[in-house]
Motif scaffolding. Structure first.
Motif, mmCIF file in Angstrom:
data_model
loop_
_atom_site.group_PDB
_atom_site.id
_atom_site.type_symbol
_atom_site.label_atom_id
_atom_site.label_comp_id
_atom_site.label_asym_id
_atom_site.label_seq_id
_atom_site.Cartn_x
_atom_site.Cartn_y
_atom_site.Cartn_z
ATOM 1 N N PRO A 111 0.794 -1.232 0.000
ATOM 2 C CA PRO A 111 0.000 0.000 0.000
ATOM 3 C C PRO A 111 0.828 1.284 0.000
ATOM 4 C CG PRO A 111 0.115 -0.854 2.222
ATOM 5 C CD PRO A 111 0.908 -1.808 1.354
ATOM 6 N N HIS A 112 2.106 1.199 -0.371
ATOM 7 C CA HIS A 112 2.986 2.366 -0.323
ATOM 8 C C HIS A 112 3.328 2.867 -1.726
ATOM 9 C CE1 HIS A 112 3.398 1.419 3.898
ATOM 10 N NE2 HIS A 112 3.776 0.188 3.573
ATOM 11 N N THR A 113 3.566 4.172 -1.847
ATOM 12 C CA THR A 113 3.804 4.778 -3.164
ATOM 13 C C THR A 113 5.289 4.981 -3.475
ATOM 14 O OG1 THR A 113 3.554 6.991 -2.206
ATOM 15 C CG2 THR A 113 1.587 5.966 -3.177
ATOM 16 N N THR A 114 6.177 4.592 -2.553
ATOM 17 C CA THR A 114 7.617 4.661 -2.832
ATOM 18 C C THR A 114 8.271 3.310 -2.536
ATOM 19 O OG1 THR A 114 8.029 5.577 -0.622
ATOM 20 C CG2 THR A 114 7.834 7.150 -2.444
ATOM 21 N N ARG A 142 16.614 13.320 -9.082
ATOM 22 C CA ARG A 142 16.926 14.613 -9.702
ATOM 23 C C ARG A 142 16.162 15.718 -8.974
ATOM 24 N NH1 ARG A 142 14.222 12.255 -14.154
ATOM 25 N NH2 ARG A 142 13.053 14.198 -14.335
ATOM 26 N N ILE A 143 16.647 16.918 -9.133
ATOM 27 C CA ILE A 143 15.973 18.050 -8.496
ATOM 28 C C ILE A 143 14.933 18.698 -9.396
ATOM 29 C CG2 ILE A 143 17.939 18.544 -6.991
ATOM 30 C CD1 ILE A 143 18.623 20.884 -8.901
ATOM 31 N N ASP A 144 14.854 18.228 -10.655
ATOM 32 C CA ASP A 144 13.925 18.873 -11.595
ATOM 33 C C ASP A 144 12.611 18.111 -11.763
ATOM 34 O OD1 ASP A 144 15.146 16.752 -12.882
ATOM 35 O OD2 ASP A 144 15.253 17.767 -14.830
ATOM 36 N N PHE A 145 12.299 17.166 -10.866
ATOM 37 C CA PHE A 145 10.979 16.536 -10.900
ATOM 38 C C PHE A 145 9.913 17.599 -10.659
ATOM 39 C CE2 PHE A 145 13.243 12.505 -9.787
ATOM 40 C CZ PHE A 145 12.727 11.718 -10.802
ATOM 41 N N LYS A 146 8.814 17.486 -11.355
ATOM 42 C CA LYS A 146 7.704 18.428 -11.149
ATOM 43 C C LYS A 146 7.049 18.224 -9.789
ATOM 44 C CE LYS A 146 6.674 19.231 -16.020
ATOM 45 N NZ LYS A 146 7.895 18.569 -16.524
ATOM 46 N N HIS A 147 7.139 17.006 -9.275
ATOM 47 C CA HIS A 147 6.629 16.722 -7.935
ATOM 48 C C HIS A 147 7.605 17.296 -6.908
ATOM 49 C CE1 HIS A 147 4.867 14.603 -4.553
ATOM 50 N NE2 HIS A 147 6.017 14.000 -4.295
ATOM 51 N N GLN A 148 7.209 18.403 -6.277
ATOM 52 C CA GLN A 148 8.062 19.107 -5.325
ATOM 53 C C GLN A 148 7.491 19.077 -3.907
ATOM 54 O OE1 GLN A 148 11.064 20.600 -6.044
ATOM 55 N NE2 GLN A 148 10.923 19.792 -8.121
ATOM 56 N N HIS A 149 6.480 18.243 -3.697
ATOM 57 C CA HIS A 149 5.828 18.190 -2.385
ATOM 58 C C HIS A 149 6.760 17.641 -1.314
ATOM 59 C CE1 HIS A 149 2.646 17.774 0.568
ATOM 60 N NE2 HIS A 149 2.961 16.505 0.741
ATOM 61 N N ASP A 150 7.666 16.750 -1.712
ATOM 62 C CA ASP A 150 8.596 16.128 -0.768
ATOM 63 C C ASP A 150 9.996 16.184 -1.377
ATOM 64 O OD1 ASP A 150 9.637 14.568 1.343
ATOM 65 O OD2 ASP A 150 7.751 13.487 1.522
ATOM 66 N N THR A 151 10.871 15.286 -0.949
ATOM 67 C CA THR A 151 12.259 15.311 -1.413
ATOM 68 C C THR A 151 12.378 14.761 -2.834
ATOM 69 O OG1 THR A 151 12.712 13.088 -0.592
ATOM 70 C CG2 THR A 151 13.014 14.926 0.953
ATOM 71 N N PRO A 152 13.479 15.035 -3.534
ATOM 72 C CA PRO A 152 13.721 14.413 -4.847
ATOM 73 C C PRO A 152 13.748 12.884 -4.777
ATOM 74 C CG PRO A 152 15.181 16.280 -4.543
ATOM 75 C CD PRO A 152 14.502 16.068 -3.225
ATOM 76 N N HIS A 158 8.244 7.521 -6.346
ATOM 77 C CA HIS A 158 6.910 7.385 -6.940
ATOM 78 C C HIS A 158 6.999 6.789 -8.345
ATOM 79 C CE1 HIS A 158 4.915 9.300 -3.674
ATOM 80 N NE2 HIS A 158 5.418 10.512 -3.886
ATOM 81 N N VAL A 159 7.954 7.273 -9.128
ATOM 82 C CA VAL A 159 8.114 6.772 -10.496
ATOM 83 C C VAL A 159 8.552 5.309 -10.475
ATOM 84 C CG1 VAL A 159 9.289 7.104 -12.694
ATOM 85 C CG2 VAL A 159 8.678 9.097 -11.300
ATOM 86 N N LYS A 160 9.496 4.976 -9.617
ATOM 87 C CA LYS A 160 9.984 3.592 -9.507
ATOM 88 C C LYS A 160 8.854 2.649 -9.114
ATOM 89 C CE LYS A 160 14.618 5.066 -8.045
ATOM 90 N NZ LYS A 160 15.554 5.138 -6.897
ATOM 91 N N SER A 161 8.071 3.056 -8.120
ATOM 92 C CA SER A 161 6.959 2.225 -7.659
ATOM 93 C C SER A 161 5.933 1.999 -8.765
ATOM 94 C CB SER A 161 6.288 2.892 -6.457
ATOM 95 O OG SER A 161 5.168 2.156 -6.012
ATOM 96 N N THR A 162 5.660 3.056 -9.547
ATOM 97 C CA THR A 162 4.702 2.937 -10.657
ATOM 98 C C THR A 162 5.179 1.936 -11.698
ATOM 99 O OG1 THR A 162 3.981 5.221 -10.332
ATOM 100 C CG2 THR A 162 3.514 4.226 -12.466
ATOM 101 N N LEU A 163 6.475 1.960 -12.012
ATOM 102 C CA LEU A 163 7.011 1.073 -13.047
ATOM 103 C C LEU A 163 7.175 -0.360 -12.557
ATOM 104 C CD1 LEU A 163 9.662 3.399 -14.725
ATOM 105 C CD2 LEU A 163 7.344 2.888 -15.496
#
Length: 205
Positions: A111-114, A142-152, A158-163
């Motif tokens: 149930p986790h997103t990371t 990277r520091i240029d992720f559009k998701h800036q709510h938390d750390t890089p 999130h991307v790794k978990s999705t894939l």
């Protein structure tokens, strides 16, 4: 408050620490599809909590409907490490065998997103490092992720978990989990240190 759902010729209790409607809905749909009969819903919820993160919280559901059984369990880790790989195989095999299901399926859900779930070879522990290294190479922090709510690191997780994916469906045959001779089930941590958990659901006859 206990959770009770009535189905023609069937009664089962749902015991869940969070989001009890999920196992209830799955159970009702499964039994309805197996029996060919509609179901009526009337939920009351039974809440139980493990006293500490090292405890295994058991959330048991049992159905007896012409031989159909379904059980669910929530398991918790003490704490993962960054880029950790945690073996789940033995716990899941033991739970499957404890249910008494001879023919059916087992679903493992994270149930986790990371974090993710995977099946890979258990023979060489260096292989786990290869997997995490390649995942990090494909999705670097990277520091240029559009998701800036938390750390890089969180954004990359999130991307790794999705894939990689957060669930695994497996076959139960002759009372055993069907795995290849070199296969093991593993939890992949893409963040950490974190307290984590996962669900195991077994259904069949």
């Amino acid at each position: 408050e206990a959770s009770l759902v009535k189905i023609p010729k069937t009664e089962y209790e749902v015991t869940s620490p969070i989001m009890s409607f999920i196992p209830g809905a799955l159970l009702a749909g499964y039994v309805s599809s197996m029996s060919g009969e509609p179901y009526s819903r009337g939920f009351r919820t039974h809440w139980q909590f493990a006293e500490d993160a090292s405890a295994i919280h058991k959330s048991n559901i049992e159905i007896v409907n012409e031989g159909i059984i379904m059980k669910i369990e929530l398991k918790k880790f003490n704490e993962t490490k960054f880029n950790d790989v945690v073996k789940l195989t033995d716990d899941i095999k033991a739970f499957v065998e404890s249910t008494g299901v001879k023919e059916g399926q087992c679903i493992i859900f994270n149930p986790h997103t990371t974090a993710g779930l995977t099946i890979t070879s258990f023979w060489d522990p260096n292989g786990f490092e290869d997997i995490q290294n390649e995942v990090c190479r494909l999705i670097p922090t990277r520091i240029d992720f559009k998701h800036q709510h938390d750390t890089p690191t969180d954004a990359a997780g999130h991307v790794k978990s999705t894939l990689i994916g957060v669930d695994l469906p497996l076959i139960i045959h002759d009372g055993k989990l069907l795995l290849g001779s070199s296969q093991g089930i593993y939890f992949l941590e893409f963040d950490g240190p974190r307290k984590r958990s996962f669900y195991v659901q077994v259904m069949g006859e």
